[in-house]
Design an enzyme around this catalytic site. Structure first.
Site, PDB file in Angstrom:
ATOM      1  N   TRP A  23       0.824  -1.214   0.000  1.00  0.00           N
ATOM      2  CA  TRP A  23       0.000   0.000   0.000  1.00  0.00           C
ATOM      3  C   TRP A  23       0.850   1.253   0.000  1.00  0.00           C
ATOM      4  O   TRP A  23       0.491   2.257  -0.630  1.00  0.00           O
ATOM      5  CB  TRP A  23      -1.004  -0.021   1.162  1.00  0.00           C
TER       6      TRP A  23
ATOM      7  N   ASP B  55      -1.489   6.749   6.405  1.00  0.00           N
ATOM      8  CA  ASP B  55      -2.579   5.905   5.932  1.00  0.00           C
ATOM      9  C   ASP B  55      -2.881   4.937   7.070  1.00  0.00           C
ATOM     10  O   ASP B  55      -2.118   4.005   7.325  1.00  0.00           O
ATOM     11  CB  ASP B  55      -2.123   5.164   4.666  1.00  0.00           C
TER      12      ASP B  55
ATOM     13  N   LYS C 177     -12.395  -1.435   7.534  1.00  0.00           N
ATOM     14  CA  LYS C 177     -11.786  -2.407   8.447  1.00  0.00           C
ATOM     15  C   LYS C 177     -12.308  -2.167   9.877  1.00  0.00           C
ATOM     16  O   LYS C 177     -13.055  -2.968  10.399  1.00  0.00           O
ATOM     17  CB  LYS C 177     -10.261  -2.351   8.402  1.00  0.00           C
TER      18      LYS C 177
HETATM   19  N1  PMP Z   1      -4.216   1.355   2.475  1.00  0.00           N
HETATM   20  C1  PMP Z   1      -4.271   0.258   3.239  1.00  0.00           C
HETATM   21  C2  PMP Z   1      -3.355   0.159   4.434  1.00  0.00           C
HETATM   22  C3  PMP Z   1      -5.175  -0.759   2.929  1.00  0.00           C
HETATM   23  O1  PMP Z   1      -5.231  -1.853   3.696  1.00  0.00           O
HETATM   24  C4  PMP Z   1      -6.025  -0.613   1.816  1.00  0.00           C
HETATM   25  C5  PMP Z   1      -7.069  -1.633   1.433  1.00  0.00           C
HETATM   26  N2  PMP Z   1      -6.943  -2.876   1.910  1.00  0.00           N
HETATM   27  C6  PMP Z   1      -5.900   0.527   1.029  1.00  0.00           C
HETATM   28  C7  PMP Z   1      -5.000   1.500   1.402  1.00  0.00           C
HETATM   29  C8  PMP Z   1      -6.760   0.738  -0.180  1.00  0.00           C
HETATM   30  O2  PMP Z   1      -8.010   1.083   0.246  1.00  0.00           O
HETATM   31  P1  PMP Z   1      -9.243   1.298  -0.736  1.00  0.00           P
HETATM   32  O3  PMP Z   1      -9.571  -0.030  -1.305  1.00  0.00           O
HETATM   33  O4  PMP Z   1     -10.277   1.848   0.199  1.00  0.00           O
HETATM   34  O5  PMP Z   1      -8.843   2.276  -1.765  1.00  0.00           O
END
Ligand code: PMP
Length: 361
Positions: A103, A173, A197
């Site tokens: 991520w 994030d 989450k």
């Molecule tokens: N950052 C983290 C730490 C994540 O776990 C996730 C999704 N699992 C995301 C970003 C991406 O999130 P989204 O699908 O809401 O764009």
């Protein structure tokens, strides 16, 4: 309701049962309006009250200071990978990014489309099985900001002490560990998190932003990509995700009823401790993360071979332990133990693991 399954999904993830119950009622009749929460206007006074109560509740449970705004957006955490640099990485500035996995990599890719990025540290060499030590981070003097991923959902690492960025705003994030432990919001310039989450369902993203970071986007920034638009309109510039915000409201209430984030932090430590204990004692299961970097939210581990892993997942499902498959990029098993997973869920998983090991060794 009393469900008989335990959900270990990485996200969208388990929600508290009382939240599912109040939401199901609001699907039929929201706040005695006679309208479903899916039918009510985002400009209805009753919804606006709920929106304001959700923000006030988040302020209470997270201890958000007055000089921060709480915004609700769509586009997931992934849109924040772009909005952060669009708003805060003006011409001539450099942003530091700490690369700790999938991520943070996605965040880096998007930031590079906007401006100058310095990778202040990366644990790629260690296959992201740990976080960098403070001494390994090389900050850019005068950086526009420094971005981290506070919990690496796929790799199973979590920052326990946040880096000191030499004055640059720290941007995190927190998609996969917001509300799971106490943090000091004033240590951050901006925090963002997809709700799906620990905070609610997919479809809404929370942004907690310090006032001085609002209004820094270039003139030609589209309104929907400018934090100022959301701040000036209390997140009601356009139709907000009404139903998702309703669920966030219920989750925040559930957290307060439980005794706040501190109570959840304790429970989360206990849940994760139950699984890590097994990993530490076993030569059958192998945790993939270095001890000092382990996450209390996502615990990836391997079995001696892939056939055993496949069978483990199939058997676990039969025992009503769902969503344990590791991310497709790493394989193996991943137990996500978010706030709403009851402690009995972690205990059931632990019993199942011990039993499975006995049968296969
Ligand atoms: N950052 C983290 C730490 C994540 O776990 C996730 C999704 N699992 C995301 C970003 C991406 O999130 P989204 O699908 O809401 O764009």
């Amino acid at each position: 309701m009393a469900r008989d399954v335990y959900i270990f999904n990485a996200g969208p993830a388990v929600l508290p049962e009382p939240v599912l119950e109040t939401t199901s009622k609001a699907v039929l009749n929201f706040a005695d309006t006679g309208m479903s929460i899916m039918e009510v206007s985002h400009r209805d006074k009753k919804f606006e009250d709920l929106l304001n109560n959700t923000i006030a509740g988040l302020r209470r449970v997270m201890g958000i200071p007055d000089n921060y705004k709480v915004l609700f957006l769509q586009g997931g955490a992934s849109l924040q990978f772009s909005m952060v640099p669009i708003n805060l990485l003006g011409a001539g500035k450099t942003a530091d990014y700490i690369d700790t996995g999938n991520w943070s990599n996605n965040a880096i890719k998007q930031a590079r489309k906007v401006g100058a990025v310095n990778i202040a540290a990366s644990t790629k060499e260690a296959k992201y099985t740990r976080l960098p030590k403070a001494s390994e981070i090389k900050f850019t003097p005068g950086a526009g900001y420094c971005h981290i991923t506070s919990n690496n959902t796929i790799e199973g690492t979590q920052w326990s002490t946040f880096p000191d960025t030499l004055g640059a705003p720290l941007i995190a994030d927190m998609s996969s560990d917001i509300l799971s432990k106490r943090i000091k919001v004033s240590d951050f310039g901006l925090i963002y998190a997809g709700a799906q989450k620990n905070m609610g369902p997919a479809g809404v993203t929370a942004v907690i932003i310090r006032d001085d970071l609002i209004g820094q986007a270039p003139e030609n920034t589209p309104s929907m990509l400018d934090y100022k638009t959301y701040a000036d309109n209390n997140s009601l510039y356009n139709t907000c995700p009404v139903m998702a915000i309703f669920v966030v409201h219920e989750v925040v209430k559930w957290i307060e009823d439980l005794g706040g984030v501190a109570a959840l932090e304790k429970l989360n430590q206990q849940k994760a401790g139950t699984i890590y204990d097994i990993l530490d004692k076993s030569s059958f299961y192998k945790g993939t993360v270095e001890k000092g970097s382990r996450s209390n939210m996502n615990i990836p581990f391997r079995l001696p071979n892939e056939d055993l892993e496949k069978e483990f997942l199939a058997e676990a499902s039969k025992h009503k332990l769902l969503g344990l498959k590791g991310h497709r990029s790493v394989g193996g098993i991943r137990a996500s133990l978010y706030n709403a997973l009851p402690i009995e869920g972690a205990q059931k998983l632990a019993e199942f693991m011990i039993d499975y090991e006995k049968k296969h060794t």
